[in-house]
Design an enzyme around this catalytic site. Sequence first.
Site, mmCIF file in Angstrom:
data_model
loop_
_atom_site.group_PDB
_atom_site.id
_atom_site.type_symbol
_atom_site.label_atom_id
_atom_site.label_comp_id
_atom_site.label_asym_id
_atom_site.label_seq_id
_atom_site.Cartn_x
_atom_site.Cartn_y
_atom_site.Cartn_z
ATOM 1 N N ARG A 33 0.842 -1.190 0.000
ATOM 2 C CA ARG A 33 0.000 0.000 0.000
ATOM 3 C C ARG A 33 0.876 1.239 0.000
ATOM 4 N NH1 ARG A 33 -1.996 2.672 5.091
ATOM 5 N NH2 ARG A 33 -3.618 4.177 4.522
ATOM 6 N N ARG A 74 -10.941 17.751 9.710
ATOM 7 C CA ARG A 74 -10.036 18.007 10.827
ATOM 8 C C ARG A 74 -10.218 19.424 11.358
ATOM 9 N NH1 ARG A 74 -6.038 14.088 10.735
ATOM 10 N NH2 ARG A 74 -5.910 12.870 8.817
ATOM 11 N N LYS A 220 -13.256 2.346 0.662
ATOM 12 C CA LYS A 220 -12.989 2.261 2.102
ATOM 13 C C LYS A 220 -14.268 2.623 2.862
ATOM 14 C CE LYS A 220 -9.027 4.040 3.456
ATOM 15 N NZ LYS A 220 -7.936 5.036 3.577
ATOM 16 N N THR A 280 -6.739 -1.661 10.054
ATOM 17 C CA THR A 280 -6.625 -0.766 11.213
ATOM 18 C C THR A 280 -6.250 -1.500 12.499
ATOM 19 O OG1 THR A 280 -8.390 0.597 10.246
ATOM 20 C CG2 THR A 280 -7.609 1.188 12.438
#
Length: 481
Positions: A33, A74, A220, A280
């Site tokens: 990845r 964020r 995802k 994860t």
Amino acid sequence: MTRRTKILATLGPGSSDESSLKKLIQAGVNVFRLNFSHGSAEEHTQRAQLIRKIAQSLDTPVGVLCDMQGPKIRIGSFAEDAKIDLANGDLFNLDSDVDPESGNQDAVYIDQQLLEDMDAGDTLLLDDGRLTFEITEKSSGAARCKVIQGGVLSSKKGVNKLGGGLSADALTDKDKADIKTAAALNTDYLAISFVRSDEDVKETRKLLDAAGSSAHIIAKIERAEAITEEFLPGIIESADGVMVARGDLGVEIGDANLVAVQKQLIEAANSANKVVITATQMMESMISAPTPTRAEVFDVANAVLDGTDAVMLSAETAVGDYPVETVSAMARVIEGAEKHPLTQRSKHRIDETFQRIDESLALSAMYVANHLQGVKAVICMTETGFTPLLMSRITSSLPIYALAEKAGTCEITALYKGVVPVPFETSKLDPSEINHLAVEKLREYNAVSDGDLVLITKGDFVNVQGGTNTLKIVRVGDVIR
């Protein structure tokens, strides 16, 4: 027994040199990845070229997955990149009028678009859920929050809303530029972050097509909205695969719901004949420790038992102290889990009828493989990798050897559980020799011996897409035509 579940490893500063890449492949990495949240286009291109060079030297097809950064949901930065300490009960403002680089103890910048998706009474989770805020007042330009769970807050930490609902676009301008880079370096897979609906996948497909790429798209799943009946079926149908991205998803839906959702997503992807990756914190303690915790061992094993195609390593291999040891440990855990009977039985589509000849034949081949005594391997002649994908949805202890001549097909199938990619040039062979030479290729892998049965699937015409229509059972050592 050949390991069936694949390992996807993230590259970073500590694992991108030639020696490290070679060791990682030898330890068991099937796909690398490239995380476009970090690094330049030049760095990613150089890494992809080096991966292919080393994989070719090792005669081991290895795939490349480019992972788009996605929207930055964020907060802004604190002045001089300071950190603030918030206690339970404190009041704090998320404010679109604050300087994005000058947050302080009372307030920090947040994008106006994110504010529009917030209301009084909403629960916000910051820094992967480490801090919890409740919105007590909401104006057009700011959200007044009460700190429910305090802690240290630093610059540019992520924001999630419990239950989902933050509507930042999945593809940013940066992502659109990065898709061109990924296409130019001939990525095998492209992962898109924070997918909301099938429209995000379709837009990505158009951008890849325009860039001249046929890369497979991984959606995802990390938003609460994405797992609803309204959106999930369309996302799975339009993508080539999904990633159970447990970080942001766990924050939005709550950790208690994550276990069931992981199982549901894996089952849904398998039922739709799509590839699925579980990701994860799978072995996060190995960032700084040479061995995994027992909890991590069980986490990886449970993903295998759930039926995932691949398990993913992130910081463990990107910046960790023990990248090779982590891959080796993960491979051992997978092999241990695959000894369980659950990984060797399947009822996949057993009561359904089929519209496609290749799907019917692929699943028939795997039924024979699982029930005919003496079968040691399945050979699948493939142009695009679709037939071995269909085969890999059937749980089996037998390896599926995907023999492909077309460039990129072996690298695509490197992610499929139970599939061993094998470069096999057929265009210059006499058609009457192909079956014999395919079996001889398995002898080179020490996969079969005289007397073993081997299943072979192919089309009447080799190197033609969508033509699989033949299943043959041969005995190694006999005259094979």
